[in-house]
Scaffold this active site. Sequence first.
Site, short mmCIF file in Angstrom:
data_model
loop_
_atom_site.label_atom_id
_atom_site.label_comp_id
_atom_site.label_asym_id
_atom_site.label_seq_id
_atom_site.Cartn_x
_atom_site.Cartn_y
_atom_site.Cartn_z
CG HIS A 249 -15.32 -36.17 33.24
ND1 HIS A 249 -15.89 -36.93 32.24
CD2 HIS A 249 -16.06 -36.39 34.36
CE1 HIS A 249 -16.93 -37.60 32.73
NE2 HIS A 249 -17.05 -37.30 34.01
CG HIS B 245 -20.13 -40.03 32.83
ND1 HIS B 245 -21.10 -39.06 33.04
CD2 HIS B 245 -19.21 -39.83 33.80
CE1 HIS B 245 -20.76 -38.31 34.07
NE2 HIS B 245 -19.61 -38.75 34.54
CG HIS C 277 -15.44 -39.74 37.74
ND1 HIS C 277 -16.12 -40.81 37.19
CD2 HIS C 277 -16.10 -38.63 37.31
CE1 HIS C 277 -17.17 -40.36 36.49
NE2 HIS C 277 -17.17 -39.05 36.54
CD GLU C 278 -15.71 -35.03 38.37
OE1 GLU C 278 -15.71 -34.42 37.27
OE2 GLU C 278 -16.71 -35.66 38.81
#
Lengths: 426, 128
Positions: free
Chosen positions: A144, A150, A140-141
Amino acid sequence: SKRFLQMLLPGPGRQREDSPAGGAARIFSKKTLSWRLLGEAYSSQLSVDEQRSVFRLAFRMWSEVTPLDFREDLTSPGATVDIKLGFGRGRHLGCPRVFDGSGQEFAHAWRLGDIHFDEDEHLTLPTSDRGISLLKVAVHEIGHVLGLPHTYRTGSVMQPNYTPQEPAFELDWSDRKAIQKLYGSCQGSFDTVFDWIHKERTQYGEVRVRFSTYFFRKSWYWLYENRNNRTRYGDPSRIQAGWRGIPAQGIDAFVHVWTWRRDERYFFKGHRYWRYDSDQDQALTQDQQGRSYPELISQGFPGIPSPLDAAYFDRRQQQIYFFKEALVFAFDVNRNRVQSSYPMRMTEAFPAVVPHNHPVRAIDAAYYSYAQGSLFLFKGDAYWRVLNHRARQDNARLPANGLLPKRPISGAWPDICDVHSSTLNM
Amino acid sequence: EMLFHSRDHSDLEPSPLHRAKPIADLRAAQRFLSRYGWSVPSAWAPSPKQLPEAPVGTALAEAVRRFQHVNALPASGELDAATLAAMNRPRCGVPDTRLPPPAAPSTLTPTPALLGSSTPQSLQPKAR
């Protein structure tokens, strides 16, 4: 303050604006990105090797669906490492965002920058059914860092809230397309492409045939899942690992001679070829006829030059078509010789349907697809489809074995992506 | 150290001193909405002191409504127990910068009200 400036003024290779309009996505402009788990910021909950292994897998998962690859860099000066990862609690690592303790916020990331994990969280290995999966959080990170925001779309890894890791956690179709919207889709040529036939007997004694599609490039390969429009999760793998006894890289061609009486599979490289035993799952050193392998192409296929560009077996005509430079040779496997009207120029054997839209010479691969019932010629990142019998029945004016105009390989077989060579053995 | 008893540390318990303060009241909820970009289109602020202004009144109700909508909660605009529980779920620290468009409110609510019992315990998040 340094990190704040770094965010505003990224170094070389870091930032590229895609659109002059406001809110342009900023992404990395180079293909290979380096990462490091900071020595002063290890977690005390897992061994260092476990942490690095999880991050290596997380980066690799993104690499399998983008033209980017990632390498762990343990030696360069810290300022030159593209993505740094670390664990901290409360005020940590000079970061202006403070962690809140156990619960709620578990990690954050800076676009084009670093990733911090809250050490107060119970971060666990992917195999654990407790705590928060470090792998899922890391994936997930990294999303980013690469530029993804998101989303609340069900199934996306970029949902802001943590959901327990599924048994088979992978990036779904929409996450792939989201990241490819930023970085483009994977392109590139292949050394050889083929369908591998598996024969099985049902409980009633009937022979059932299945096939798997393989793409080979340099020293690695992918299995392509046609029904899912993607490669097998976890691919590519090293050729050495999956295909014992054949050359470890640079395969020129693969041919499956499959008739009522014969079932022989050959790999070609340079001036030699190898016969593969599908039952033993390895190359033969000697077959039942006493022929030793590897064998010279000139011995096993008289009249065929080497090295080759590509080859495929035409089951209807029981001929192997060998391609070299601008020529194609038709080899009769029953008479064990080249057909009298060959060699022929490729442009003559496979005429262009649209003038001048033709590979002409030096193709990379010739692939007969059982899924599509068609032959494809590959060159660079494009393919040409050969008109089959059915297509000509609909339009008899089309030339026999005509080549339809070229199209990108990534359009028909999307998401065949390289990974960094250091992660090929994962 | 963080307390554990199992060989594989799977029962690790964080110290009570290191637990995040639950989001249990209006002020905490306002800070949450502001921190994660639900009040105004916010940049990734370099310093907590420069957080965007916390939403109040109608703006707060609207922000709550939008948060409830994406979290599949009844979009009442009120800080009920379910909404607070959603705010207390483990989440990433990056703000939710691409927010859905504001939904048309069914009724105008000047000030959101905390529903349920007034005792703080009823608004405690579930144990993780």
